[in-house]
Design a protein around this motif. Structure first.
Motif, PDB file in Angstrom:
ATOM      1  N   LEU A  16      -2.527  -1.010  -0.366  1.00  9.73           N
ATOM      2  CA  LEU A  16      -3.179  -0.719  -1.505  1.00  9.73           C
ATOM      3  C   LEU A  16      -4.676  -0.617  -1.709  1.00  9.73           C
ATOM      4  CD1 LEU A  16      -1.305  -3.886  -3.231  1.00  9.73           C
ATOM      5  CD2 LEU A  16      -0.672  -1.500  -3.651  1.00  9.73           C
ATOM      6  N   TYR A  17      -5.293   0.076  -2.504  1.00 10.16           N
ATOM      7  CA  TYR A  17      -6.534   0.367  -2.750  1.00 10.16           C
ATOM      8  C   TYR A  17      -7.051   0.150  -3.996  1.00 10.16           C
ATOM      9  CZ  TYR A  17      -6.183   5.227  -4.283  1.00 10.16           C
ATOM     10  OH  TYR A  17      -5.898   6.115  -4.838  1.00 10.16           O
ATOM     11  N   VAL A  18      -8.343  -0.299  -4.393  1.00  3.80           N
ATOM     12  CA  VAL A  18      -8.852  -0.172  -5.693  1.00  3.80           C
ATOM     13  C   VAL A  18      -9.998   0.737  -5.767  1.00  3.80           C
ATOM     14  CG1 VAL A  18      -9.699  -1.693  -7.508  1.00  3.80           C
ATOM     15  CG2 VAL A  18      -8.187  -2.723  -5.625  1.00  3.80           C
ATOM     16  N   PRO A  19      -9.532   2.017  -6.376  1.00  8.00           N
ATOM     17  CA  PRO A  19     -10.686   2.833  -6.533  1.00  8.00           C
ATOM     18  C   PRO A  19     -11.775   2.375  -7.696  1.00  8.00           C
ATOM     19  CG  PRO A  19      -8.441   3.682  -7.690  1.00  8.00           C
ATOM     20  CD  PRO A  19      -8.517   2.266  -6.999  1.00  8.00           C
ATOM     21  N   HIS A  20     -13.008   2.494  -7.152  1.00  7.36           N
ATOM     22  CA  HIS A  20     -14.009   1.933  -8.123  1.00  7.36           C
ATOM     23  C   HIS A  20     -13.658   0.760  -8.958  1.00  7.36           C
ATOM     24  CE1 HIS A  20     -15.787   5.655  -6.611  1.00  7.36           C
ATOM     25  NE2 HIS A  20     -14.794   6.469  -7.060  1.00  7.36           N
ATOM     26  N   GLY A  21     -13.142   0.053  -8.488  1.00  4.30           N
ATOM     27  CA  GLY A  21     -12.851  -1.310  -9.176  1.00  4.30           C
ATOM     28  C   GLY A  21     -11.703  -1.304 -10.360  1.00  4.30           C
ATOM     29  N   LEU A  22     -10.645   0.078 -10.390  1.00  2.22           N
ATOM     30  CA  LEU A  22      -9.826  -0.043 -11.502  1.00  2.22           C
ATOM     31  C   LEU A  22      -8.313  -0.623 -10.950  1.00  2.22           C
ATOM     32  CD1 LEU A  22     -10.294   3.854 -11.913  1.00  2.22           C
ATOM     33  CD2 LEU A  22     -11.220   1.999 -13.207  1.00  2.22           C
ATOM     34  N   ALA A  23      -7.597  -0.550 -11.801  1.00  2.00           N
ATOM     35  CA  ALA A  23      -6.273  -1.172 -11.370  1.00  2.00           C
ATOM     36  C   ALA A  23      -5.892  -0.404  -9.923  1.00  2.00           C
ATOM     37  CB  ALA A  23      -5.146  -0.799 -12.439  1.00  2.00           C
ATOM     38  N   ARG A  24      -5.069  -1.558  -9.425  1.00  2.00           N
ATOM     39  CA  ARG A  24      -4.416  -1.096  -7.933  1.00  2.00           C
ATOM     40  C   ARG A  24      -3.676  -0.109  -8.225  1.00  2.00           C
ATOM     41  NH1 ARG A  24      -4.192  -5.757  -3.911  1.00  2.00           N
ATOM     42  NH2 ARG A  24      -6.039  -6.773  -3.965  1.00  2.00           N
ATOM     43  N   CYS A  25      -3.632   0.897  -7.103  1.00  2.34           N
ATOM     44  CA  CYS A  25      -2.820   2.014  -6.963  1.00  2.34           C
ATOM     45  C   CYS A  25      -1.895   1.878  -5.584  1.00  2.34           C
ATOM     46  CB  CYS A  25      -3.600   3.365  -7.113  1.00  2.34           C
ATOM     47  SG  CYS A  25      -4.617   3.286  -8.483  1.00  2.34           S
ATOM     48  N   VAL A  26      -0.779   2.481  -5.627  1.00  3.61           N
ATOM     49  CA  VAL A  26      -0.119   2.410  -4.404  1.00  3.61           C
ATOM     50  C   VAL A  26      -0.582   4.051  -3.927  1.00  3.61           C
ATOM     51  CG1 VAL A  26       1.974   2.571  -3.484  1.00  3.61           C
ATOM     52  CG2 VAL A  26       1.741   1.085  -5.154  1.00  3.61           C
ATOM     53  N   MET A  27      -0.674   3.850  -2.341  1.00  2.00           N
ATOM     54  CA  MET A  27      -1.325   5.146  -1.816  1.00  2.00           C
ATOM     55  C   MET A  27       0.072   6.006  -1.473  1.00  2.00           C
ATOM     56  SD  MET A  27      -4.595   4.223   0.792  1.00  2.00           S
ATOM     57  CE  MET A  27      -3.682   2.820   1.521  1.00  2.00           C
ATOM     58  N   SER A  28      -0.326   7.157  -1.438  1.00  2.00           N
ATOM     59  CA  SER A  28       0.729   7.944  -0.996  1.00  2.00           C
ATOM     60  C   SER A  28       0.599   8.072   0.638  1.00  2.00           C
ATOM     61  CB  SER A  28       0.441   9.576  -1.630  1.00  2.00           C
ATOM     62  OG  SER A  28      -0.515  10.070  -0.977  1.00  2.00           O
ATOM     63  N   ARG A  29       1.668   8.654   0.951  1.00  2.60           N
ATOM     64  CA  ARG A  29       1.590   8.707   2.864  1.00  2.60           C
ATOM     65  C   ARG A  29       0.461   9.877   3.050  1.00  2.60           C
ATOM     66  NH1 ARG A  29       7.118   7.624   5.569  1.00  2.60           N
ATOM     67  NH2 ARG A  29       8.261   6.685   3.823  1.00  2.60           N
ATOM     68  N   GLU A  30       0.257  10.890   2.315  1.00  3.36           N
ATOM     69  CA  GLU A  30      -0.671  11.595   2.449  1.00  3.36           C
ATOM     70  C   GLU A  30      -2.152  11.079   2.560  1.00  3.36           C
ATOM     71  OE1 GLU A  30       1.778  12.484   0.468  1.00  3.36           O
ATOM     72  OE2 GLU A  30       2.736  13.823   1.589  1.00  3.36           O
ATOM     73  N   ASP A  31      -2.348  10.092   1.613  1.00  4.10           N
ATOM     74  CA  ASP A  31      -3.703   9.713   1.337  1.00  4.10           C
ATOM     75  C   ASP A  31      -3.967   8.741   2.269  1.00  4.10           C
ATOM     76  OD1 ASP A  31      -4.065  10.703  -1.202  1.00  4.10           O
ATOM     77  OD2 ASP A  31      -3.481   9.121  -2.498  1.00  4.10           O
ATOM     78  N   GLU A  32      -2.845   7.757   2.745  1.00  3.77           N
ATOM     79  CA  GLU A  32      -2.809   6.957   3.956  1.00  3.77           C
ATOM     80  C   GLU A  32      -3.243   7.600   5.122  1.00  3.77           C
ATOM     81  OE1 GLU A  32      -0.197   3.571   6.488  1.00  3.77           O
ATOM     82  OE2 GLU A  32       0.589   4.607   4.323  1.00  3.77           O
ATOM     83  N   GLN A  33      -2.746   8.734   5.401  1.00  2.00           N
ATOM     84  CA  GLN A  33      -2.946   9.523   6.738  1.00  2.00           C
ATOM     85  C   GLN A  33      -4.183   9.971   6.790  1.00  2.00           C
ATOM     86  OE1 GLN A  33      -0.915   9.620   9.618  1.00  2.00           O
ATOM     87  NE2 GLN A  33      -2.892  10.528  10.343  1.00  2.00           N
ATOM     88  N   HIS A  34      -4.832  10.409   5.516  1.00  2.53           N
ATOM     89  CA  HIS A  34      -6.209  11.011   5.117  1.00  2.53           C
ATOM     90  C   HIS A  34      -7.177   9.964   5.676  1.00  2.53           C
ATOM     91  CE1 HIS A  34      -9.718  13.245   3.931  1.00  2.53           C
ATOM     92  NE2 HIS A  34      -9.865  12.171   3.253  1.00  2.53           N
ATOM     93  N   ILE A  35      -6.835   8.785   5.197  1.00  2.00           N
ATOM     94  CA  ILE A  35      -7.952   7.497   5.311  1.00  2.00           C
ATOM     95  C   ILE A  35      -7.509   7.311   7.080  1.00  2.00           C
ATOM     96  CG2 ILE A  35      -8.222   5.044   4.920  1.00  2.00           C
ATOM     97  CD1 ILE A  35      -7.298   5.561   2.049  1.00  2.00           C
ATOM     98  N   LYS A  36      -6.618   7.175   7.515  1.00  2.00           N
ATOM     99  CA  LYS A  36      -6.570   6.900   8.936  1.00  2.00           C
ATOM    100  C   LYS A  36      -7.512   7.941   9.761  1.00  2.00           C
ATOM    101  CE  LYS A  36      -2.097   4.506   9.065  1.00  2.00           C
ATOM    102  NZ  LYS A  36      -0.705   4.601   9.532  1.00  2.00           N
ATOM    103  N   ASN A  37      -7.339   9.332   9.304  1.00  2.00           N
ATOM    104  CA  ASN A  37      -8.131  10.249  10.107  1.00  2.00           C
ATOM    105  C   ASN A  37      -9.592  10.146   9.818  1.00  2.00           C
ATOM    106  OD1 ASN A  37      -5.584  11.651  10.700  1.00  2.00           O
ATOM    107  ND2 ASN A  37      -5.923  13.116   9.193  1.00  2.00           N
ATOM    108  N   VAL A  38      -9.670   9.565   8.651  1.00  2.00           N
ATOM    109  CA  VAL A  38     -11.440   9.596   8.287  1.00  2.00           C
ATOM    110  C   VAL A  38     -11.944   8.093   9.172  1.00  2.00           C
ATOM    111  CG1 VAL A  38     -13.026   8.599   6.688  1.00  2.00           C
ATOM    112  CG2 VAL A  38     -11.243  10.290   5.957  1.00  2.00           C
ATOM    113  N   ILE A  39     -11.068   7.194   9.312  1.00  2.00           N
ATOM    114  CA  ILE A  39     -11.396   5.952  10.120  1.00  2.00           C
ATOM    115  C   ILE A  39     -11.493   6.404  11.481  1.00  2.00           C
ATOM    116  CG2 ILE A  39     -10.384   3.943  11.111  1.00  2.00           C
ATOM    117  CD1 ILE A  39      -9.259   3.391   8.211  1.00  2.00           C
ATOM    118  N   LEU A  40     -10.675   7.318  12.085  1.00  2.00           N
ATOM    119  CA  LEU A  40     -10.870   7.666  13.524  1.00  2.00           C
ATOM    120  C   LEU A  40     -11.895   8.647  13.760  1.00  2.00           C
ATOM    121  CD1 LEU A  40      -9.278   7.915  16.331  1.00  2.00           C
ATOM    122  CD2 LEU A  40      -8.094   9.770  15.477  1.00  2.00           C
ATOM    123  N   ALA A  41     -12.326   9.423  12.755  1.00  2.00           N
ATOM    124  CA  ALA A  41     -13.536  10.324  12.987  1.00  2.00           C
ATOM    125  C   ALA A  41     -14.651   9.373  12.860  1.00  2.00           C
ATOM    126  CB  ALA A  41     -13.805  11.322  11.738  1.00  2.00           C
TER     127      ALA A  41
END
Length: 93
Positions: A16-41
Motif C-alpha cells: 500500500l502507499y498513500v499518494p500525497h496523503g490521500l486515501a490508500r491505494c493498492v499498487m499495481s504490479r507495474e507500479d511496484e516494479q517501477h518503485i523497486k527499480n527506482v530504489i535500486l537506482a
C-alpha cells in the motif's frame, strides 16, 4: 540507505502507499516494479556518490571526469550529472 528509499521499501512490503496523503491505494504490479527499480537506482547512485576520492588509487568503482582524470563525489558529482542531463535535454533551468 536514505529515509525516502527506506519509506518506499516499507510501503512496498505492505503493498500500500498513500499518494500525497490521500486515501490508500493498492499498487499495481507495474507500479511496484517501477518503485523497486527506482530504489535500486537510488542505492546504486548513493554508493557511487559516496565513494572516497582516493578510490582510484585503491581500486574499485568510482565516478570521474575525463580528460581531467579526476575522481569526483558528493555535491560535485551531483552538479556535474545535473549539468549533463540539462545539456543533453537541451533545457535550461
Amino acid at each position: 540507505m536514505t529515509q525516502s528509499t527506506d519509506r518506499l521499501e516499507s510501503l512496498l512490503r505492505t503493498g500500500l502507499y498513500v499518494p500525497h496523503g490521500l486515501a490508500r491505494c493498492v499498487m499495481s504490479r507495474e507500479d511496484e516494479q517501477h518503485i523497486k527499480n527506482v530504489i535500486l537506482a537510488a542505492r546504486r547512485y548513493e554508493y557511487l556518490r559516496t565513494r572516497d576520492l582516493d578510490t582510484i588509487g585503491k581500486g574499485g568503482v568510482f565516478a570521474g571526469l575525463t580528460p581531467e582524470n579526476m575522481v569526483i563525489n558528493l555535491e560535485d558529482l551531483d552538479e556535474r550529472i545535473d549539468a549533463e542531463i540539462i545539456e543533453k535535454s537541451g533545457k535550461t533551468s
